[in-house]
Design a protein around this motif. Structure first.
Motif, mmCIF file in Angstrom:
data_model
loop_
_atom_site.group_PDB
_atom_site.id
_atom_site.type_symbol
_atom_site.label_atom_id
_atom_site.label_comp_id
_atom_site.label_asym_id
_atom_site.label_seq_id
_atom_site.Cartn_x
_atom_site.Cartn_y
_atom_site.Cartn_z
ATOM 1 N N GLU A 1 57.045 17.886 -9.104
ATOM 2 C CA GLU A 1 56.106 18.930 -8.647
ATOM 3 C C GLU A 1 54.802 18.888 -9.439
ATOM 4 O O GLU A 1 53.833 19.543 -9.084
ATOM 5 N N GLY A 2 54.828 18.142 -10.516
ATOM 6 C CA GLY A 2 53.619 17.932 -11.306
ATOM 7 C C GLY A 2 53.733 16.590 -12.001
ATOM 8 O O GLY A 2 54.825 16.208 -12.436
ATOM 9 N N VAL A 3 52.617 15.840 -12.035
ATOM 10 C CA VAL A 3 52.622 14.525 -12.694
ATOM 11 C C VAL A 3 51.488 14.483 -13.706
ATOM 12 O O VAL A 3 50.350 14.855 -13.390
ATOM 13 N N VAL A 4 51.806 14.050 -14.906
ATOM 14 C CA VAL A 4 50.804 13.889 -15.965
ATOM 15 C C VAL A 4 50.720 12.409 -16.282
ATOM 16 O O VAL A 4 51.747 11.768 -16.538
ATOM 17 N N LEU A 5 49.497 11.854 -16.249
ATOM 18 C CA LEU A 5 49.349 10.411 -16.519
ATOM 19 C C LEU A 5 48.804 10.185 -17.919
ATOM 20 O O LEU A 5 47.670 10.575 -18.211
ATOM 21 N N LEU A 6 49.595 9.558 -18.753
ATOM 22 C CA LEU A 6 49.139 9.184 -20.101
ATOM 23 C C LEU A 6 49.489 7.728 -20.391
ATOM 24 O O LEU A 6 50.058 7.396 -21.432
ATOM 25 N N LEU A 7 49.118 6.895 -19.424
ATOM 26 C CA LEU A 7 49.307 5.448 -19.558
ATOM 27 C C LEU A 7 47.991 4.814 -19.999
ATOM 28 O O LEU A 7 46.922 5.332 -19.687
ATOM 29 N N PRO A 8 48.059 3.671 -20.664
ATOM 30 C CA PRO A 8 46.820 2.921 -20.909
ATOM 31 C C PRO A 8 46.415 2.192 -19.636
ATOM 32 O O PRO A 8 47.260 1.955 -18.761
ATOM 33 N N LEU A 9 45.160 1.818 -19.526
ATOM 34 C CA LEU A 9 44.713 1.030 -18.380
ATOM 35 C C LEU A 9 44.934 -0.450 -18.674
ATOM 36 O O LEU A 9 44.340 -1.004 -19.606
ATOM 37 N N THR A 10 45.814 -1.072 -17.885
ATOM 38 C CA THR A 10 46.098 -2.510 -18.015
ATOM 39 C C THR A 10 46.205 -3.081 -16.603
ATOM 40 O O THR A 10 46.168 -2.338 -15.622
ATOM 41 N N ALA A 11 46.393 -4.399 -16.531
ATOM 42 C CA ALA A 11 46.568 -5.018 -15.209
ATOM 43 C C ALA A 11 47.774 -4.409 -14.491
ATOM 44 O O ALA A 11 47.779 -4.262 -13.271
ATOM 45 N N GLU A 12 48.802 -4.013 -15.249
ATOM 46 C CA GLU A 12 50.024 -3.472 -14.623
ATOM 47 C C GLU A 12 49.858 -2.020 -14.168
ATOM 48 O O GLU A 12 50.536 -1.580 -13.257
ATOM 49 N N THR A 13 48.998 -1.268 -14.846
ATOM 50 C CA THR A 13 48.937 0.178 -14.544
ATOM 51 C C THR A 13 47.796 0.545 -13.593
ATOM 52 O O THR A 13 47.744 1.678 -13.126
ATOM 53 N N GLU A 14 46.886 -0.380 -13.307
ATOM 54 C CA GLU A 14 45.769 -0.061 -12.422
ATOM 55 C C GLU A 14 46.297 0.286 -11.023
ATOM 56 O O GLU A 14 47.162 -0.407 -10.481
ATOM 57 N N ASN A 15 45.793 1.380 -10.460
ATOM 58 C CA ASN A 15 46.208 1.870 -9.130
ATOM 59 C C ASN A 15 47.710 2.130 -9.035
ATOM 60 O O ASN A 15 48.292 2.040 -7.950
ATOM 61 N N LEU A 16 48.307 2.452 -10.166
ATOM 62 C CA LEU A 16 49.753 2.700 -10.186
ATOM 63 C C LEU A 16 50.125 3.842 -9.236
ATOM 64 O O LEU A 16 51.115 3.769 -8.516
ATOM 65 N N LEU A 17 49.323 4.908 -9.267
ATOM 66 C CA LEU A 17 49.591 6.025 -8.360
ATOM 67 C C LEU A 17 48.804 5.778 -7.070
ATOM 68 O O LEU A 17 47.649 6.163 -6.936
ATOM 69 N N ASP A 18 49.463 5.088 -6.128
ATOM 70 C CA ASP A 18 48.826 4.749 -4.850
ATOM 71 C C ASP A 18 49.405 5.640 -3.752
ATOM 72 O O ASP A 18 50.195 6.554 -4.027
ATOM 73 N N ALA A 19 49.010 5.368 -2.512
ATOM 74 C CA ALA A 19 49.421 6.247 -1.398
ATOM 75 C C ALA A 19 50.948 6.325 -1.274
ATOM 76 O O ALA A 19 51.513 7.407 -1.108
ATOM 77 N N ARG A 20 51.596 5.178 -1.409
ATOM 78 C CA ARG A 20 53.059 5.181 -1.244
ATOM 79 C C ARG A 20 53.732 6.033 -2.314
ATOM 80 O O ARG A 20 54.628 6.825 -2.041
ATOM 81 N N ARG A 21 53.265 5.881 -3.549
ATOM 82 C CA ARG A 21 53.919 6.621 -4.644
ATOM 83 C C ARG A 21 53.543 8.105 -4.618
ATOM 84 O O ARG A 21 54.362 8.960 -4.956
ATOM 85 N N LEU A 22 52.313 8.410 -4.195
ATOM 86 C CA LEU A 22 51.950 9.835 -4.081
ATOM 87 C C LEU A 22 52.853 10.524 -3.062
ATOM 88 O O LEU A 22 53.193 11.691 -3.210
ATOM 89 N N ALA A 23 53.237 9.764 -2.036
ATOM 90 C CA ALA A 23 54.081 10.343 -0.978
ATOM 91 C C ALA A 23 55.496 10.658 -1.475
ATOM 92 O O ALA A 23 56.244 11.384 -0.813
ATOM 93 N N LEU A 24 55.867 10.123 -2.636
ATOM 94 C CA LEU A 24 57.205 10.409 -3.177
ATOM 95 C C LEU A 24 57.276 11.785 -3.840
ATOM 96 O O LEU A 24 58.352 12.343 -4.041
ATOM 97 N N LEU A 25 56.101 12.338 -4.191
ATOM 98 C CA LEU A 25 56.079 13.613 -4.923
ATOM 99 C C LEU A 25 56.526 14.759 -4.014
ATOM 100 O O LEU A 25 56.475 14.642 -2.784
#
Ligand code: NDP
Length: 310
Positions: free
Chosen positions: A190-214
């Motif tokens: 019900e709430g997401v807090v992002l405290l990841l570093p920006l790397t090749a793996e984490t860029e665009n991590l929260l995309d449309a598909r994953r937002l739809a899981l919330l």
């Protein structure tokens, strides 16, 4: 004359760092000549922040380590001229500031505080928020900052899931590790807090598909880095009501350009990269401790892994 330490940061930072760093080096018993203009060939160590004057480290042949004043090192980690060890900042002051920012913004959304701000006089509409224990919050990134925020939110009673690259063990936090567990960490949050570093793996991590899981009407708080979230997918999720609100502290371009739709979207709160800051009084001690370690041949604290990018 002591060790030559170059302070490479925006000029405006020199006044606030000079005395704390000098005091911290003395407290470690180090004889240091700290300046902003040592000739490159004389420099033993570099204290670094982005947007200073330094981008080519090639002439700093003597330099034995670079100490970043920032926790996020994406601006420097890929610099091919930087061949010496690089440390990132882990600072008790930075951590406390982030915990306060995250707790404050999560509580704002959890309690529905906005509903009561500017309520027209005489409108009596009792909406009782659930208890924190009935609110699922997911914290992405369980490093120095994410772990502190996750445990604080758990201490407030929230039902907290934390996610990181590797498995963690934190009190009262359901910890998940590895890319294969990300969907699980996000599903129903019900709430997401992002405290990841920006790397090749984490860029665009929260995309449309994953937002739809919330969970429907979930909120997002991002003090990590702007490119962790796909901006267009975020705006679409806000428009469709999948998300109720996004509190964003960091952006692909900073300052956030005036025409950017985030500024005018009523479901977006923009804070100007102020979630937390390295505090010279505590962080100078961290730099001095690392310099002492380097001189003693001891392992450096908070060494950046160039292959991981953080
Ligand atoms: P750390 O390096 O201590 O922690 C990073 C966390 O992210 C770790 O738990 C790490 O996992 C996890 N992680 C990294 N890559 C991945 C991945 N591919 N998949 C899953 N998890 C991953 O950083 P900090 O906690 O000190 O800081 C986090 C970020 O916060 C900074 O990089 C910076 O971008 C941002 N920041 C923002 C500030 C602001 O004012 N807005 C101020 C300071 C920092 P593992 O532990 O397994 O390695």
């Amino acid at each position: 004359m002591g060790l030559k330490v170059l302070f490479s940061a925006p000029r405006s930072r020199w006044d606030e760092w000079r005395t704390p760093l000098t005091d911290a080096f003395s407290a470690e018993g180090l004889e240091v000549d700290l300046a902003t203009d040592h000739p490159p060939e004389d420099v033993d160590y570099i204290v670094y922040a982005p947007n200073g004057f330094l981008s080519d480290f090639t002439p700093y042949q003597r330099c034995r380590a670079v100490f970043s004043l920032w926790a996020g090192v994406e601006a420097i980690v890929g610099n091919e001229t930087l061949t010496m060890p690089l440390t990132r900042m882990v600072d008790p002051g930075l951590e406390r500031g982030m915990v306060e920012y995250v707790a404050g913004h999560v509580l704002r959304h959890h309690l529905g505080i906005d509903r009561f701000l500017g309520t027209p006089q005489g409108e009596w509409e009792p909406v009782v928020p659930p208890l924190a224990s009935d609110r699922k919050i997911t914290v992405l990134g369980l490093g120095a900052l994410g772990a502190a925020c996750a445990t604080t939110l758990a201490g407030l009673g929230f039902d907290v899931t934390g996610w990181a690259r590797t498995q963690k063990d934190l009190p009262d936090v359901r910890c998940l590790g590895g890319a294969e567990t990300l969907d699980q960490a996000l599903t129903g949050a019900e709430g997401v807090v992002l405290l990841l570093p920006l790397t090749a793996e984490t860029e665009n991590l929260l995309d449309a598909r994953r937002l739809a899981l919330l969970a429907d009407g979930a909120f997002v708080v991002n003090p990590g880095r702007g490119p962790l979230i796909d901006d267009d997918a975020l705006l679409a999720a806000l428009d469709s009501g999948v998300l109720s609100h996004a509190t964003l502290d960091v952006f692909r371009e900073e300052p956030l350009p005036k025409p950017h739709p985030f500024w005018t979207n009523p479901k977006v709160t923009v804070t100007p990269h102020i979630a937390s800051e390295t505090r010279p009084s505590s962080a100078a001690k961290v730099v001095a401790e690392n310099l002492r370690r380097a001189e003693a041949g001891e392992p450096l604290l908070y060494l950046v892994d160039r292959t991981l990018g953080y």
